[in-house]
Design an enzyme around this catalytic site. Structure first.
Site, mmCIF file in Angstrom:
data_model
loop_
_atom_site.group_PDB
_atom_site.id
_atom_site.type_symbol
_atom_site.label_atom_id
_atom_site.label_comp_id
_atom_site.label_asym_id
_atom_site.label_seq_id
_atom_site.Cartn_x
_atom_site.Cartn_y
_atom_site.Cartn_z
ATOM 1 N N ASN A 203 0.851 -1.195 0.000
ATOM 2 C CA ASN A 203 0.000 0.000 0.000
ATOM 3 C C ASN A 203 0.882 1.239 0.000
ATOM 4 O O ASN A 203 2.102 1.146 0.077
ATOM 5 C CB ASN A 203 -0.983 -0.019 1.187
ATOM 6 C CG ASN A 203 -0.254 -0.042 2.512
ATOM 7 O OD1 ASN A 203 0.422 0.907 2.878
ATOM 8 N ND2 ASN A 203 -0.384 -1.149 3.238
ATOM 9 N N ASP A 273 -4.703 -6.176 5.474
ATOM 10 C CA ASP A 273 -5.687 -7.013 6.165
ATOM 11 C C ASP A 273 -5.647 -8.453 5.637
ATOM 12 O O ASP A 273 -6.023 -9.379 6.341
ATOM 13 C CB ASP A 273 -7.082 -6.417 5.988
ATOM 14 C CG ASP A 273 -7.211 -5.110 6.767
ATOM 15 O OD1 ASP A 273 -6.645 -5.033 7.870
ATOM 16 O OD2 ASP A 273 -7.847 -4.161 6.261
ATOM 17 N N LYS A 283 8.907 -17.146 -9.893
ATOM 18 C CA LYS A 283 8.047 -16.131 -10.506
ATOM 19 C C LYS A 283 6.896 -16.817 -11.234
ATOM 20 O O LYS A 283 7.132 -17.663 -12.104
ATOM 21 C CB LYS A 283 8.884 -15.295 -11.484
ATOM 22 C CG LYS A 283 8.119 -14.140 -12.074
ATOM 23 C CD LYS A 283 8.983 -13.351 -13.033
ATOM 24 C CE LYS A 283 8.100 -12.388 -13.808
ATOM 25 N NZ LYS A 283 8.666 -11.984 -15.063
ATOM 26 N N PHE A 319 -4.766 3.970 15.092
ATOM 27 C CA PHE A 319 -5.122 4.958 14.073
ATOM 28 C C PHE A 319 -6.346 4.466 13.323
ATOM 29 O O PHE A 319 -6.560 3.255 13.199
ATOM 30 C CB PHE A 319 -3.959 5.142 13.081
ATOM 31 C CG PHE A 319 -3.004 6.212 13.492
ATOM 32 C CD1 PHE A 319 -2.174 6.041 14.592
ATOM 33 C CD2 PHE A 319 -2.930 7.408 12.786
ATOM 34 C CE1 PHE A 319 -1.293 7.031 14.989
ATOM 35 C CE2 PHE A 319 -2.050 8.411 13.168
ATOM 36 C CZ PHE A 319 -1.231 8.222 14.266
ATOM 37 N N LYS A 333 -14.276 1.420 16.764
ATOM 38 C CA LYS A 333 -12.993 0.709 16.722
ATOM 39 C C LYS A 333 -12.271 0.812 18.066
ATOM 40 O O LYS A 333 -11.683 -0.149 18.552
ATOM 41 C CB LYS A 333 -12.130 1.331 15.616
ATOM 42 C CG LYS A 333 -11.076 0.414 15.075
ATOM 43 C CD LYS A 333 -10.449 0.970 13.818
ATOM 44 C CE LYS A 333 -11.396 0.863 12.635
ATOM 45 N NZ LYS A 333 -10.795 1.409 11.402
ATOM 46 N N LYS A 337 -11.495 -2.663 19.966
ATOM 47 C CA LYS A 337 -10.101 -3.115 20.096
ATOM 48 C C LYS A 337 -9.507 -2.780 21.474
ATOM 49 O O LYS A 337 -8.305 -2.917 21.670
ATOM 50 C CB LYS A 337 -9.250 -2.513 18.972
ATOM 51 C CG LYS A 337 -9.724 -2.943 17.566
ATOM 52 C CD LYS A 337 -8.674 -2.666 16.497
ATOM 53 C CE LYS A 337 -9.230 -2.941 15.100
ATOM 54 N NZ LYS A 337 -8.212 -2.885 14.050
#
Ligand code: C5P
Length: 391
Positions: A203, A273, A283, A319, A333, A337
């Protein structure tokens, strides 16, 4: 603050007057001290004009013990540029001119150095050893940066820009280090989830927020365990230990191992995730027009796991990067958590989020308090978060 700017004989000395000007603009009182070689690159008249004070450059000129009275006057000493020569002298206790004598006398007060030299000189083991020695004495290094050098080559050795050096002064001013903060864990950057021997799912996280948090915690006095995913960022702080990992599972292993020894943790990493259920050791070949299907399995949630491990004496901060129902989702959240704080980043705000140097956040605490920041540099956001979550 009363700041002494020490200038040594490198081409980057031409940027020293700009640093003096920026520091004065920030409200500091500035005096300059220069080596004889520095005055080949920047003049006495320029330094005395921008600082508004006499320049200290000759150990014997006045017949007085100027290095001691200047040491008593100064609250911080910045050496910019710092040549390999001055770095070597200080690391070895040599005091053979005005500035090196002042530096030895300045022991016990904050010193920042902005090294600048040719890349081969910077890489020399003697210079690297001296840098380690100075860092162990809590002398803070800003830079050097990578880029074009005066000798025409590209490499590491450019002095950091005056505004970055002035920002480091701001950061170190924040508060006196409090060693009672103990050890803190910070996760930063992206994770890479391997598909085969050459490909991965990743990401856009740059790691900038997490590295700024590690720096801010260490500046505040904490010992920091920074667990970082793939990023080219570096951090130079005697109280920061960096563990570099690649995948979410590696981050999970590192974070769960150190968390029981920590007083708190800030999890700012952008953890994937999901990961491919299998990773080919070669490959993968193109599959023609049939396309390719990747089977993904869920990664462990590191933050949620630390939430189950957390004791009453530990602080846990997560975050949230939300696009819809931001506050409600963040609050949910936080509860799910078992967090003490959640820092909400909104991708809707221009200048906030991945890759950029600025951020705008809302810090929500377990008891419902909320603090909203304006658009700030990630360094300033990090300081605000650290001020909010530490005692
Ligand atoms: O649930 P969500 O992924 O939105 O939560 C984001 C927060 O959880 C961040 O603090 C991130 O670092 C953390 N996280 C984690 N492990 C994961 C996913 C997210 O620690 N697998």
């Amino acid at each position: 603050m009363r700041i002494i700017v020490g200038i040594t004989g490198g081409i980057a000395a031409y940027k020293a007057p700009e640093l003096v000007r920026l520091l004065k603009k920030q409200g500091h009182e500035v005096r300059c001290a220069a080596t004889e070689h520095a005055l080949q690159f920047v003049t006495r008249v320029t330094l005395e004009t921008v600082s508004g004070a006499p320049l200290y450059s000759d150990l014997f000129a006045s017949g007085r013990t100027e290095h001691i009275s200047l040491k008593d006057w100064g609250e911080m000493l910045i050496v910019a540029p710092a040549t390999a020569n001055i770095i070597g002298k200080v690391a070895n206790g040599i005091a053979d001119d005005a500035l090196s004598t002042l530096l030895l006398a300045f022991s016990g007060k904050p010193v920042i150095m902005a090294p600048a030299m040719n890349c081969e000189m910077w890489a020399h083991p003697a210079v690297q050893r001296n840098i380690e020695t100075l860092k162990a004495w809590d002398i803070r290094m800003v830079g050097p940066e990578e880029g074009e050098l005066a000798c025409g080559v590209n490499g590491v050795g450019r002095m950091s820009e005056p505004d970055a050096i002035a920002a480091a002064v701001c950061n170190s001013e924040s508060r006196t280090p409090n060693s009672e903060l103990g050890k803190w864990l910070v996760t930063a950057g992206p994770t890479y989830e391997r598909i085969d021997s050459v490909r991965f799912i990743g990401n856009y996280s740059s790691g900038k927020m997490g590295f700024a948090l590690a720096q801010a915690l260490a500046d505040a006095g904490a010992e920091v365990e920074l667990v970082a995913g793939p990023t080219s960022l570096k951090i130079d702080h005697p109280r920061v230990k960096v563990t570099r990992i690649e995948s979410a599972r590696e981050m999970y292993a590192a974070a769960t191992e150190v968390f029981p020894h920590c007083n708190g943790a800030i999890l700012s990493a952008a953890v994937a995730d999901y990961r491919p259920s299998e990773c080919a050791d070669h490959k993968l070949k193109k599959n023609g027009s049939e396309g390719m299907h990747l089977d993904l399995v869920q990664n462990p949630d590191i933050l949620a796991t630390l939430g189950t491990m957390k004791t009453d004496r530990q602080t846990l901060v997560g975050f949230a990067l939300e696009t819809d129902n931001e506050e409600a989702n963040a609050q949910h959240k936080l509860e799910k958590k078992n967090l003490d704080y959640i820092v909400l980043n909104s991708l809707r705000d221009a200048g906030a989020g991945f890759g950029v140097d600025t951020n705008k956040v809302t810090i929500i605490s377990r008891n419902g308090n909320r603090k909203e920041s304006p658009l700030l540099s990630k360094k300033e956001v990090a300081r605000l978060i650290v001020e909010t979550i530490t005692p």
